[in-house]
Scaffold this motif. Sequence first.
Motif, PDB file in Angstrom:
ATOM      1  N   ASP A  77       1.803   4.083  42.434  1.00  0.00           N
ATOM      2  CA  ASP A  77       2.415   5.080  41.552  1.00  0.00           C
ATOM      3  C   ASP A  77       3.772   5.452  42.138  1.00  0.00           C
ATOM      4  O   ASP A  77       3.869   6.167  43.125  1.00  0.00           O
ATOM      5  CB  ASP A  77       1.505   6.310  41.471  1.00  0.00           C
ATOM      6  N   ASN A  78       4.831   4.927  41.510  1.00  0.00           N
ATOM      7  CA  ASN A  78       6.193   5.307  41.893  1.00  0.00           C
ATOM      8  C   ASN A  78       6.877   6.051  40.754  1.00  0.00           C
ATOM      9  O   ASN A  78       8.096   6.004  40.603  1.00  0.00           O
ATOM     10  CB  ASN A  78       7.017   4.079  42.300  1.00  0.00           C
ATOM     11  N   GLY A  79       6.066   6.709  39.943  1.00  0.00           N
ATOM     12  CA  GLY A  79       6.610   7.554  38.882  1.00  0.00           C
ATOM     13  C   GLY A  79       7.402   6.808  37.832  1.00  0.00           C
ATOM     14  O   GLY A  79       8.189   7.406  37.099  1.00  0.00           O
ATOM     15  N   GLY A  80       7.209   5.493  37.730  1.00  0.00           N
ATOM     16  CA  GLY A  80       7.934   4.715  36.730  1.00  0.00           C
ATOM     17  C   GLY A  80       9.387   4.468  37.065  1.00  0.00           C
ATOM     18  O   GLY A  80      10.137   3.948  36.227  1.00  0.00           O
ATOM     19  N   ARG A  81       9.832   4.787  38.286  1.00  0.00           N
ATOM     20  CA  ARG A  81      11.256   4.689  38.630  1.00  0.00           C
ATOM     21  C   ARG A  81      11.763   3.245  38.533  1.00  0.00           C
ATOM     22  O   ARG A  81      11.187   2.340  39.116  1.00  0.00           O
ATOM     23  CB  ARG A  81      11.497   5.190  40.054  1.00  0.00           C
ATOM     24  N   PRO A  82      12.892   3.036  37.827  1.00  0.00           N
ATOM     25  CA  PRO A  82      13.475   1.699  37.755  1.00  0.00           C
ATOM     26  C   PRO A  82      14.498   1.436  38.850  1.00  0.00           C
ATOM     27  O   PRO A  82      14.964   0.313  39.003  1.00  0.00           O
ATOM     28  CB  PRO A  82      14.164   1.709  36.382  1.00  0.00           C
TER      29      PRO A  82
END
Length: 218
Positions: A77-82
Amino acid sequence: MRDANVARAARLDTATISDALDKLGIAGQCLDIKPLDHSYRLAGRAFTLAYAPVGHPVGTVGDFIDDVPEGDVVVIDNGGRPDATVWGDILTFTAHRRGLGGTVIDGACRDTQLALDLGYPIYSRSYSMRTGKDRVQLEATQVVITVGDVRVSPGDIVRGDSDGVVVVPQNREAEVLEVAEAIDAAEMRIRDAIAGGLRLDEARRQQQYHLLQRREAR
């Protein structure tokens, strides 16, 4: 396979498991998490990691890989960071060498060519070349996380194929797999009936196709 239920999940496609999850009212479809290659398949128990923006002092992206049991799927889980990747070639090389089941990331990976060359299954929201070092840090391992709006706990079954990723909660896996196997069997009977010359509408009626995914009243 590490255990019987993981083996059962591996024999089912994600669409069938998704239908079973819907029927049981469980949110387990990791939306917008896609395979780097449509040939990828994975099935295993979740080894979870939670990332967050770097603190002060700056933390690291973590050296967790040697603690992941063989066959497990790394779920991040990386918070959706692109803009801050949390998986690259060294992790891919090590994970492949150690026989891990694959990697699922709510966020970005990089060094994708090595994963493609090795056939190591990675599912992610995106990919980029930009490092996560000094941008994100590993906050915790083996905790409850969120991936593609799905709650993932350590030990949950993770199944990936060409359509994406589904997560089966460990405390309901027997129920989900039983329903999924029943759906799969009904759909196979429909195909067999069509191959034998029956009309599609009649084959579906006989197998109650339109009720297969409908949530049961409780």
